[in-house]
Design a protein around this motif. Sequence first.
Motif, PDB file in Angstrom:
ATOM      1  N   THR A 180      34.769  45.888  38.075  1.00  0.00           N
ATOM      2  CA  THR A 180      35.193  45.136  39.255  1.00  0.00           C
ATOM      3  C   THR A 180      34.767  43.679  39.140  1.00  0.00           C
ATOM      4  OG1 THR A 180      34.960  47.136  40.616  1.00  0.00           O
ATOM      5  CG2 THR A 180      35.050  45.028  41.774  1.00  0.00           C
ATOM      6  N   MET A 181      33.515  43.484  38.720  1.00  0.00           N
ATOM      7  CA  MET A 181      33.002  42.128  38.544  1.00  0.00           C
ATOM      8  C   MET A 181      33.830  41.360  37.516  1.00  0.00           C
ATOM      9  SD  MET A 181      30.332  40.285  39.637  1.00  0.00           S
ATOM     10  CE  MET A 181      31.413  38.875  39.803  1.00  0.00           C
ATOM     11  N   ALA A 182      34.180  42.036  36.426  1.00  0.00           N
ATOM     12  CA  ALA A 182      34.966  41.399  35.358  1.00  0.00           C
ATOM     13  C   ALA A 182      36.345  40.984  35.859  1.00  0.00           C
ATOM     14  CB  ALA A 182      35.096  42.347  34.167  1.00  0.00           C
ATOM     15  N   MET A 183      36.962  41.798  36.712  1.00  0.00           N
ATOM     16  CA  MET A 183      38.284  41.444  37.234  1.00  0.00           C
ATOM     17  C   MET A 183      38.224  40.207  38.118  1.00  0.00           C
ATOM     18  SD  MET A 183      40.339  45.021  37.880  1.00  0.00           S
ATOM     19  CE  MET A 183      39.007  46.025  38.551  1.00  0.00           C
ATOM     20  N   HIS A 184      37.199  40.114  38.956  1.00  0.00           N
ATOM     21  CA  HIS A 184      37.030  38.903  39.767  1.00  0.00           C
ATOM     22  C   HIS A 184      36.814  37.687  38.870  1.00  0.00           C
ATOM     23  CE1 HIS A 184      36.827  40.088  44.050  1.00  0.00           C
ATOM     24  NE2 HIS A 184      36.463  41.265  43.585  1.00  0.00           N
ATOM     25  N   LEU A 185      35.941  37.840  37.881  1.00  0.00           N
ATOM     26  CA  LEU A 185      35.605  36.729  37.000  1.00  0.00           C
ATOM     27  C   LEU A 185      36.818  36.239  36.215  1.00  0.00           C
ATOM     28  CD1 LEU A 185      33.312  34.956  35.836  1.00  0.00           C
ATOM     29  CD2 LEU A 185      32.900  36.764  34.147  1.00  0.00           C
ATOM     30  N   ALA A 186      37.582  37.175  35.666  1.00  0.00           N
ATOM     31  CA  ALA A 186      38.718  36.797  34.830  1.00  0.00           C
ATOM     32  C   ALA A 186      39.899  36.278  35.652  1.00  0.00           C
ATOM     33  CB  ALA A 186      39.160  37.990  33.984  1.00  0.00           C
ATOM     34  N   TYR A 187      40.321  37.027  36.646  1.00  0.00           N
ATOM     35  CA  TYR A 187      41.540  36.683  37.366  1.00  0.00           C
ATOM     36  C   TYR A 187      41.380  35.481  38.293  1.00  0.00           C
ATOM     37  CZ  TYR A 187      44.121  40.732  35.719  1.00  0.00           C
ATOM     38  OH  TYR A 187      44.782  41.632  34.932  1.00  0.00           O
ATOM     39  N   ARG A 188      40.183  35.298  38.829  1.00  0.00           N
ATOM     40  CA  ARG A 188      40.009  34.226  39.805  1.00  0.00           C
ATOM     41  C   ARG A 188      39.417  32.950  39.221  1.00  0.00           C
ATOM     42  NH1 ARG A 188      36.215  36.142  43.927  1.00  0.00           N
ATOM     43  NH2 ARG A 188      36.826  34.219  44.990  1.00  0.00           N
ATOM     44  N   SER A 214      36.638  53.070  34.825  1.00  0.00           N
ATOM     45  CA  SER A 214      36.217  53.808  36.027  1.00  0.00           C
ATOM     46  C   SER A 214      35.822  52.854  37.151  1.00  0.00           C
ATOM     47  CB  SER A 214      35.056  54.754  35.688  1.00  0.00           C
ATOM     48  OG  SER A 214      35.443  55.686  34.714  1.00  0.00           O
ATOM     49  N   SER A 215      36.672  51.887  37.425  1.00  0.00           N
ATOM     50  CA  SER A 215      36.384  50.858  38.426  1.00  0.00           C
ATOM     51  C   SER A 215      37.460  50.855  39.507  1.00  0.00           C
ATOM     52  CB  SER A 215      36.342  49.480  37.755  1.00  0.00           C
ATOM     53  OG  SER A 215      35.407  49.444  36.707  1.00  0.00           O
ATOM     54  N   PHE A 216      37.203  50.105  40.572  1.00  0.00           N
ATOM     55  CA  PHE A 216      38.232  49.930  41.597  1.00  0.00           C
ATOM     56  C   PHE A 216      38.077  48.573  42.268  1.00  0.00           C
ATOM     57  CE2 PHE A 216      34.691  51.589  44.101  1.00  0.00           C
ATOM     58  CZ  PHE A 216      34.759  50.864  45.283  1.00  0.00           C
ATOM     59  N   LEU A 217      39.184  48.064  42.771  1.00  0.00           N
ATOM     60  CA  LEU A 217      39.172  46.894  43.630  1.00  0.00           C
ATOM     61  C   LEU A 217      39.388  47.363  45.065  1.00  0.00           C
ATOM     62  CD1 LEU A 217      41.419  44.391  41.635  1.00  0.00           C
ATOM     63  CD2 LEU A 217      38.984  44.106  42.121  1.00  0.00           C
ATOM     64  N   ASN A 218      38.713  46.708  46.002  1.00  0.00           N
ATOM     65  CA  ASN A 218      38.916  47.057  47.406  1.00  0.00           C
ATOM     66  C   ASN A 218      40.367  46.841  47.800  1.00  0.00           C
ATOM     67  OD1 ASN A 218      36.050  46.591  46.951  1.00  0.00           O
ATOM     68  ND2 ASN A 218      35.829  46.870  49.152  1.00  0.00           N
ATOM     69  N   LYS A 219      40.809  47.581  48.793  1.00  0.00           N
ATOM     70  CA  LYS A 219      42.222  47.617  49.175  1.00  0.00           C
ATOM     71  C   LYS A 219      42.789  46.223  49.432  1.00  0.00           C
ATOM     72  CE  LYS A 219      45.349  49.876  52.457  1.00  0.00           C
ATOM     73  NZ  LYS A 219      45.435  50.800  53.616  1.00  0.00           N
ATOM     74  N   ASP A 220      42.043  45.387  50.116  1.00  0.00           N
ATOM     75  CA  ASP A 220      42.519  44.042  50.427  1.00  0.00           C
ATOM     76  C   ASP A 220      41.780  43.000  49.599  1.00  0.00           C
ATOM     77  OD1 ASP A 220      44.372  44.892  52.402  1.00  0.00           O
ATOM     78  OD2 ASP A 220      42.718  45.142  53.825  1.00  0.00           O
ATOM     79  N   LYS A 263      29.662  48.865  51.999  1.00  0.00           N
ATOM     80  CA  LYS A 263      29.563  50.291  51.709  1.00  0.00           C
ATOM     81  C   LYS A 263      30.477  50.572  50.513  1.00  0.00           C
ATOM     82  CE  LYS A 263      33.008  51.649  55.202  1.00  0.00           C
ATOM     83  NZ  LYS A 263      33.264  52.545  56.362  1.00  0.00           N
ATOM     84  N   ILE A 264      30.264  51.718  49.882  1.00  0.00           N
ATOM     85  CA  ILE A 264      31.077  52.060  48.718  1.00  0.00           C
ATOM     86  C   ILE A 264      32.355  52.738  49.217  1.00  0.00           C
ATOM     87  CG2 ILE A 264      31.168  53.294  46.520  1.00  0.00           C
ATOM     88  CD1 ILE A 264      28.129  53.116  46.419  1.00  0.00           C
ATOM     89  N   SER A 265      33.344  51.919  49.495  1.00  0.00           N
ATOM     90  CA  SER A 265      34.620  52.395  50.019  1.00  0.00           C
ATOM     91  C   SER A 265      35.703  51.405  49.640  1.00  0.00           C
ATOM     92  CB  SER A 265      34.563  52.544  51.543  1.00  0.00           C
ATOM     93  OG  SER A 265      35.854  52.784  52.066  1.00  0.00           O
ATOM     94  N   ILE A 266      36.827  51.906  49.223  1.00  0.00           N
ATOM     95  CA  ILE A 266      37.944  51.038  48.850  1.00  0.00           C
ATOM     96  C   ILE A 266      38.552  50.356  50.071  1.00  0.00           C
ATOM     97  CG2 ILE A 266      39.802  52.763  49.057  1.00  0.00           C
ATOM     98  CD1 ILE A 266      40.877  51.672  46.362  1.00  0.00           C
ATOM     99  N   ASN A 267      38.269  50.863  51.269  1.00  0.00           N
ATOM    100  CA  ASN A 267      38.892  50.350  52.488  1.00  0.00           C
ATOM    101  C   ASN A 267      38.068  49.288  53.206  1.00  0.00           C
ATOM    102  OD1 ASN A 267      41.244  52.054  52.460  1.00  0.00           O
ATOM    103  ND2 ASN A 267      39.884  53.760  52.935  1.00  0.00           N
TER     104      ASN A 267
END
Length: 210
Positions: A124-132, A144-150, A78-82
């Motif tokens: 969000t996709m770019a952050m996963h791709l770059a950092y991981r 205008s993006s977010f990463l899930n809380k955990d 779902k579209i939720s940061i939590n």
Amino acid sequence: MAVHLQRTIVARTKKPTASVIFLHGSGDTGQGIRAWIKDVLNQDLIFQHIRIIYPTAPLRSYTPMKQSMSNVWFDRYKISINCPEHLESVDSMCHVLGSFVDEEVNAGVAKDRIILGGFSMGGTMAMHLAYRFHQQVAGVFALSSFLNKDSIVYQTKLPPLFAMCQLGLEMTQRERLPCSTQTHCLYLEKWMTVRDGRNCRCWRIRDNKV
């Protein structure tokens, strides 16, 4: 089975020395985000020797839309940061997009001359791709993006790649990105433009010899 993504490329030269891979938001396309940027800037995002690549996400069943088909980079519960991340689809797409990074390197662009970024889900996709998976790139940006809380991204030892978080975030006038030498740097520059009678804060990527 290999996934082949459509892409839109903007370049003034066949031999660029730097690249930007710009990922669109959910439900959009590479052509769509290019058109949106062109509408904001009143011109293409284009440079003398930087190739801009706008991939299009594949059509997939998207849970927040009741399993309707949409051009999205990954699924969400779902579209939720939590809520937890849908890591199976995130990781699968990281491997697909990683081939874009490999293609640029094979074409002669140094990995530390590549920037990854995107808008909304694309950020969000770019952050996963770059950092991981590709920490050697020059930088990553998210609009205008977010990463899930955990998010699993927070479990990664993060290099200083991050360029910006949200539209409207206050930053210094010029934010330098890591680069391979002291005399040739990529940087983000903020400037003001007038759109529909209002001042709008925009960003552009500059390649500067200092």
